[in-house]
Design a protein around this motif. Structure first.
Motif, short mmCIF file in Angstrom:
data_model
loop_
_atom_site.label_atom_id
_atom_site.label_comp_id
_atom_site.label_asym_id
_atom_site.label_seq_id
_atom_site.Cartn_x
_atom_site.Cartn_y
_atom_site.Cartn_z
N ILE A 110 0.85 -1.19 0.00
CA ILE A 110 0.00 0.00 0.00
C ILE A 110 0.88 1.23 0.00
N ARG A 111 0.51 2.21 -0.81
CA ARG A 111 1.22 3.48 -0.72
C ARG A 111 0.24 4.58 -0.31
N PHE A 112 0.55 5.25 0.78
CA PHE A 112 -0.22 6.41 1.22
C PHE A 112 0.48 7.65 0.65
N ALA A 113 -0.28 8.50 -0.06
CA ALA A 113 0.35 9.70 -0.62
C ALA A 113 -0.56 10.89 -0.40
N GLY A 114 0.04 12.00 -0.01
CA GLY A 114 -0.75 13.20 0.21
C GLY A 114 0.17 14.40 0.32
N ASP A 115 -0.40 15.51 0.71
CA ASP A 115 0.42 16.69 0.92
C ASP A 115 1.31 16.45 2.14
N SER A 116 2.46 17.17 2.19
CA SER A 116 3.36 16.88 3.31
C SER A 116 2.73 17.25 4.65
N ASP A 162 5.06 -10.21 8.03
CA ASP A 162 6.35 -9.59 7.77
C ASP A 162 6.05 -8.25 7.12
N VAL A 163 6.84 -7.25 7.43
CA VAL A 163 6.60 -5.91 6.86
C VAL A 163 7.92 -5.33 6.36
N SER A 164 7.79 -4.43 5.40
CA SER A 164 8.95 -3.69 4.93
C SER A 164 8.43 -2.35 4.42
N THR A 165 9.13 -1.27 4.75
CA THR A 165 8.58 0.05 4.43
C THR A 165 9.60 0.95 3.76
N ILE A 166 9.07 1.94 3.05
CA ILE A 166 9.93 3.02 2.54
C ILE A 166 9.15 4.33 2.56
N PRO A 167 9.62 5.28 3.32
CA PRO A 167 9.00 6.59 3.28
C PRO A 167 9.63 7.40 2.15
N ASP A 168 8.93 8.39 1.67
CA ASP A 168 9.47 9.27 0.63
C ASP A 168 8.88 10.64 0.87
N PHE A 169 9.72 11.57 1.28
CA PHE A 169 9.18 12.88 1.61
C PHE A 169 10.05 13.97 1.03
N PRO A 170 9.47 15.16 0.83
CA PRO A 170 10.25 16.25 0.26
C PRO A 170 11.24 16.79 1.29
N ILE A 183 2.96 19.58 -6.41
CA ILE A 183 3.56 18.26 -6.62
C ILE A 183 4.85 18.10 -5.80
N PRO A 184 5.71 19.13 -5.74
CA PRO A 184 6.91 18.94 -4.88
C PRO A 184 6.57 18.73 -3.41
N GLY A 185 5.37 19.13 -3.01
CA GLY A 185 5.00 19.00 -1.61
C GLY A 185 4.42 17.64 -1.25
N VAL A 197 -4.62 8.30 -2.30
CA VAL A 197 -4.18 9.68 -2.56
C VAL A 197 -5.11 10.66 -1.88
N MET A 198 -4.50 11.62 -1.21
CA MET A 198 -5.28 12.59 -0.44
C MET A 198 -5.55 13.87 -1.22
N ASN A 199 -4.88 14.07 -2.37
CA ASN A 199 -5.13 15.28 -3.16
C ASN A 199 -4.69 15.05 -4.61
N PRO A 200 -5.01 15.99 -5.51
CA PRO A 200 -4.66 15.79 -6.92
C PRO A 200 -3.16 15.69 -7.15
N ALA A 201 -2.36 16.45 -6.41
CA ALA A 201 -0.91 16.41 -6.61
C ALA A 201 -0.37 15.01 -6.32
N ALA A 202 -0.90 14.38 -5.28
CA ALA A 202 -0.46 13.03 -4.93
C ALA A 202 -0.82 12.05 -6.03
N LEU A 203 -2.01 12.25 -6.64
CA LEU A 203 -2.43 11.38 -7.74
C LEU A 203 -1.48 11.55 -8.93
N LYS A 204 -1.19 12.83 -9.22
CA LYS A 204 -0.31 13.13 -10.34
C LYS A 204 1.07 12.51 -10.13
N ALA A 205 1.58 12.64 -8.91
CA ALA A 205 2.96 12.20 -8.63
C ALA A 205 3.09 10.69 -8.61
#
Lengths: 626, 343
Positions: free
Chosen positions: A25-31, A52-60, A70-72, A97-105
């Motif tokens: 699952i990927r959660f994406a939204g504004d920072s 078992d779990v494995s994660t990767i965060p990705d933030f600006p 989108i950069p946010g 996705v919590m907003n259009p920018a997250a969808l776009k990205a």
């Protein structure tokens, strides 16, 4: 082990539960949307549940890039499974996705047919414009390839919290908890772990605590009643080795490892550091451990951080500093001093994308050569490199063990992906761990500052406060044995060779390189650091397809394990995947004179399993055993 | 004390116990020799066991000093001695730590560390040898060289405005600030002793002659023949008098110092009474900006105020954490947060 897409129909369709063995699952939204928090809570809950779990965060890198841009966009990917996994998944199965920018990205990473959960409330004219959408993608046919579920997260959350006593802004800040509740419902996760976390986190702010708990439950109930999803999904517990577990990030494991080294060596720990992404969490963690006697020092700069660690080591304590690429560049001269004075200390080096400031929140492995060679003169240091977040614990201890036994600065070489990623950690008991032996010089009659242990070539550690051992050290070349300043040409040659040989002999003190798969074959995939998960998964898949491929992963980069040359020689080819332009490959080629193949990527992101797999296919795909 | 017992142990040390077997390699006639001699002489009086004394230096002619002190010593890299001293002192508060530095080492390449060690008030004694020139690299201008100074690297004159080391120290919140002179042996050892006994960062600027690259830099006021007229000895609680007959004084007109003749209606009580303990740094700062030929050069302790040392505060937090949370239990810490068991 499953290698497919992980989908399996449950025998009974009546309860409308679909059985899966792995979900990403990927959660994406504004920072500002709290995606990291939602992701972490989902991870902890899944881990405690037994996956078992494995994660990767990705933030600006920006604390708050313009809202809605989108950069946010900030994201957190978690993969959870009923079997042993090594990566956070190549592609998400579900994108929230919590907003259009997250969808776009992020839409580009979602495979066709993937589940797309959209917070419709944010798809307003201004937000669409900020995300560079000419038309609302929810209203045209651009998303028809996906299973789109539209949820008005913002307004549902607002309705749930209408009586909370919070203002509109505060209420809006809880909407990640609503989304999280919905995901918990969809994947049959219990809420109690997150509720407990809210109770602790917001103990002093009961309104916020209650609001988050209320909306978490509201999100969960919404899933139950809204009939948006035809089925729910179940991912069974993973078959992990018995033991006590917790989920842990690499940087937290690193800090615990250093603290544990202090306990095992029975020496107080000093950590001098200047804040730098992605190493700062180690400073935050260690500064919490004051009741263990840990002293942390937020230095005025990277150089001071390094110098202070040298001072602590000179005093007979565990001297530690931490940094990332640009910081190590600043520390280089002082690290060279530590080499010259042969004091035991550890530099925790958490790599990020470079050069220069580069991309601070993104990952790379491009500092291997800097760590090895980035100092003036012949200036060898020992290097250990953990392969997974939980391994950071073990190799933090190992870094100090080598430093103390061999009287050398040692670099603990991690990276942002390991440091901020997480996985279950099988928690040891302190009394199971081997003690670290420390010897101090005490006897004035036999003491010479640059005497050497005949086995390791380590010099004695004589610390201020010891009567009769008063002596002077420094950056000028030292005469053999006496440690007096010396410009003698032959002495300099001898001392240079001593320093090199001392590091080389560490090879006698470290385990052999292990091979996963057959001990010989067509191809060896050789890696180091955080590429472990992708390499191993790709090799295991290739082996299932009948290819004579094995994997080996270096945890010791200087010196190499003594069997490395033999291991390489038993394979027709060696492939070295790295998140740089071929740094380990350069070392392997020059040391063993082998024509190593390379797979290189410097996007700031880890390898996908598929990328390594494709390279394996390219090299040996035609050699399938019949 | 009984008459039979000769003094024993570390307190019976003499100067020769602090001399090493290393050949001293400064240029003949260098001011460093005097500073070394006074430093060695001072050691036995401090009452600190030799093994608990550490000299840490950076790079420069001055920074060779640790090799000549029979104590623990660390000749480190350019400008970084305060960082090493900080790490060492934070971990071991039994040690008496000296930092030996110079105008280039301390104020140029190591300027940042000097600022921060002083604001933190780490309990170390910093001796800055100020010769207003780069000696070891053979004669370039330094951050304390006069504006317009002609050197190898400034043939038409330096266009850099010089720093006032004592002003830097005061601005960086140093709790002890003093100045002395290489050739004034009695004053030097007395000043170093005051500095060494101060709790917190003590900063001593020593005017030091480089007879090869900047000979006579301070002679206009340091020469014995004129010293009484061109320097003023600061003494706490005493009026600022100078001159061979102590016939001149410094008077404060608001915040502007002025030179006055004592007598003819000006009495000693009208003069500026030196208060080294004043919490307000403004008066200390005025002193740090007074230079020959406009004023006599102030010599002695400019500022000596009490505040907690950095390492004692760090230790206090550790003690408080242990008191509040108990001694750390590693096994319990490992299991922090959500945990689960796989059977």
């Amino acid at each position: 082990m499953s290698t497919g897409d992980g989908r399996r129909r449950s025998d009974s369709q009546l309860d409308q539960i679909e059985e899966l063995d792995r979900v990403t699952i990927r959660f994406a939204g504004d920072s500002g949307d709290g995606m990291q928090l939602a992701g972490l809570q989902f991870t902890n809950t899944s881990a405690v549940y037994g996956n078992d779990v494995s994660t990767i965060p990705d933030f600006p890198a920006e604390i708050r890039a313009p809202a809605g841009s989108i950069p946010g966009v900030s994201s957190f990917q978690v993969s959870f499974s009923s079997y042993d996994i090594h990566t956070p998944g190549d592609q998400p199965d579900v994108l929230v996705v919590m907003n259009p920018a997250a969808l776009k990205a992020h839409l580009g990473d979602l495979p066709k047919g993937g589940l797309l959960i959209v917070n419709t409330d944010e798809f307003t004219e201004p937000n669409l414009r900020k995300a560079l959408y000419a038309a609302n993608p929810l209203e045209d046919d651009s998303l028809t390839a996906y299973r789109v579920v539209k949820v008005p997260v913002g307004s549902m959350n607002a309705r749930a919290l209408a009586d909370s006593g919070l203002n509109t802004q505060q209420i809006d800040r809880s909407k990640n908890s609503f989304a999280l509740g919905l995901m918990f419902w969809l994947y049959e996760r219990p809420l109690d772990s997150t509720i407990r976390w809210f109770e602790e986190k917001f103990a002093r702010n009961p309104e916020v605590r209650d609001a988050n708990i209320t909306t978490l439950k509201a999100g969960h109930n919404f899933g139950d009643t809204a009939e948006l999803f035809p089925v729910r999904y179940h991912v069974a517990k993973a078959d992990l080795p018995p033991g006590r577990y917790r989920n842990i990030t690499g940087n937290a494991a690193t800090a615990l490892g250093f603290l544990t080294a202090s306990k095992l060596a029975d020496l107080p720990l000093f950590y001098g550091s200047y804040p730098i992404t992605p190493a700062s969490d180690i400073l935050h963690e260690l500064s919490r451990f004051k009741n263990f006697g840990v002293k942390t020092f937020q230095a005025e700069d990277e150089i001071a951080a390094m110098g202070s660690a040298i001072g602590a080591a000179f005093g007979g304590y565990l001297g530690l500093t931490g940094t990332s690429g640009p910081g190590l560049a600043l520390k280089s001269e002082a690290l060279g001093l530590a080499v010259m004075v042969e004091l035991p200390l550890v530099v925790a080096m958490i790599q990020r994308s470079g050069p220069s400031t580069g991309m601070p929140t993104k990952t790379d492995q491009a500092d291997l050569l800097q760590v090895l060679f980035g100092r003036n003169g012949e200036s060898p240091v020992a290097i250990v490199a953990p392969a997974t977040p939980s391994e950071c614990f073990k190799y933090a201890i190992e870094a100090f063990r080598l430093a103390l036994r061999h009287m050398t600065p040692t670099v603990f070489l991690s990276d942002g992906y390991l440091g901020t990623g997480s996985e279950p950690w099988r928690v040891p008991r302190v009394d199971e761990l081997p003690r670290i032996e420390v010897k101090f010089a005490k006897d004035p009659d036999t003491f010479n500052p640059y005497d050497r242990d005949p086995e390791t070539l380590a010099r004695p550690w004589a610390t201020p406060g010891t009567p009769g051992l008063e002596h002077r050290i420094g950056g000028l070349e030292k005469a053999d044995v006496t440690g007096n300043v010396s410009y003698d040409p032959d002495n300099h040659d001898k001392m240079t060779r001593f320093r090199a040989e001392k590091i080389a002999r560490i090879a006698n003190d470290i385990p052999d390189l292990e091979v996963v798969g057959d001990e010989s074959g067509d191809l060896l995939v050789l890696g180091w650091g955080s590429t472990y998960g992708a390499n191993l998964s790709a090799v295991l898949r290739a082996r299932e397809q009948g290819l004579a491929v094995s994997a080996a992963h270096l945890r010791y980069l200087n010196p190499f394990p003594s069997n490395l040359g033999d291991v390489i020689a038993r394979f027709d080819q060696v492939l070295i995947p790295e998140l740089n332009l071929g740094q380990l490959a350069m070392l392997i080629r020059s040391r063993f004179v082998v024509d190593a193949a390379t797979l290189n990527k410097v996007t700031g992101r880890p390898f996908l399993i598929a990328e390594v797999e494709a390279k394996i296919q390219e090299l040996v795909g035609s050699k399938v055993k019949v | 004390m009984t008459t039979e017992a000769a003094p024993e142990g570390p307190l019976a040390l003499q100067r020769k116990d602090f001399v090493t077997d290393q050949e001293v390699r400064w240029c003949p006639g260098c001011g460093d020799y005097s500073i070394l001699a006074q430093t060695q002489k001072l050691m036995p009086d401090l009452g600190v066991p030799r093994e608990n004394i550490v000299f840490i230096s950076g790079i420069g002619c001055n920074s060779r000093l640790p090799y000549y002190m029979n104590t623990y010593g660390f000749h480190s890299i350019h400008g970084r001695a305060p960082t090493i001293a900080t790490g060492l002192r934070v971990m071991n508060q039994d040690l008496k730590v000296f930092v030996i530095t110079g105008d280039g080492d301390g104020l140029s390449i190591g300027g940042n560390h000097l600022l921060h060690v002083m604001r933190r008030n780490v309990d170390i004694t910093i001796v800055l040898f100020n010769n207003r020139i780069y000696g070891l690299t053979k004669g370039q201008y330094s951050p304390t060289s006069e504006f317009g100074k002609r050197t190898k690297s400034s043939p038409m004159g330096a266009v850099d405005t010089p720093l006032h080391p004592l002003s830097v120290a005061i601005s960086a919140e140093a709790s002890f600030v003093a100045r002395s002179l290489d050739i004034d042996q009695k004053h030097l050892i007395a000043t170093l002793e005051r500095a060494a006994r101060h709790k917190g960062t003590s900063f001593v600027e020593v005017y030091q002659n480089c007879n090869v690259f900047n000979d006579g830099a301070f002679m206009e006021f340091a020469d014995k023949a004129v010293r009484a007229d061109r320097t003023v000895r600061l003494e706490h609680g005493q009026p600022m008098l100078f001159g061979k007959e102590r016939e001149k004084g410094i008077r404060l007109n608001g915040t502007t110092p002025e030179i006055v003749e004592v007598g003819n209606g000006v009495s000693e009580s009208d003069l500026w009474i030196h208060d080294e303990t004043s919490e307000d740094p403004v008066l200390s700062f005025i002193l740090s900006r007074m230079h020959w030929p406009d004023f006599p050069e102030p010599m002695g302790v400019i500022r000596a105020v009490e505040r907690p040392t950095y390492e004692s505060l760090v230790q206090q937090q550790v003690d408080e954490a242990i008191e509040q949370q108990g001694e750390g239990d590693l096994d319990a810490l490992f299991m922090e947060g959500d945990t689960w068991t796989v059977e």
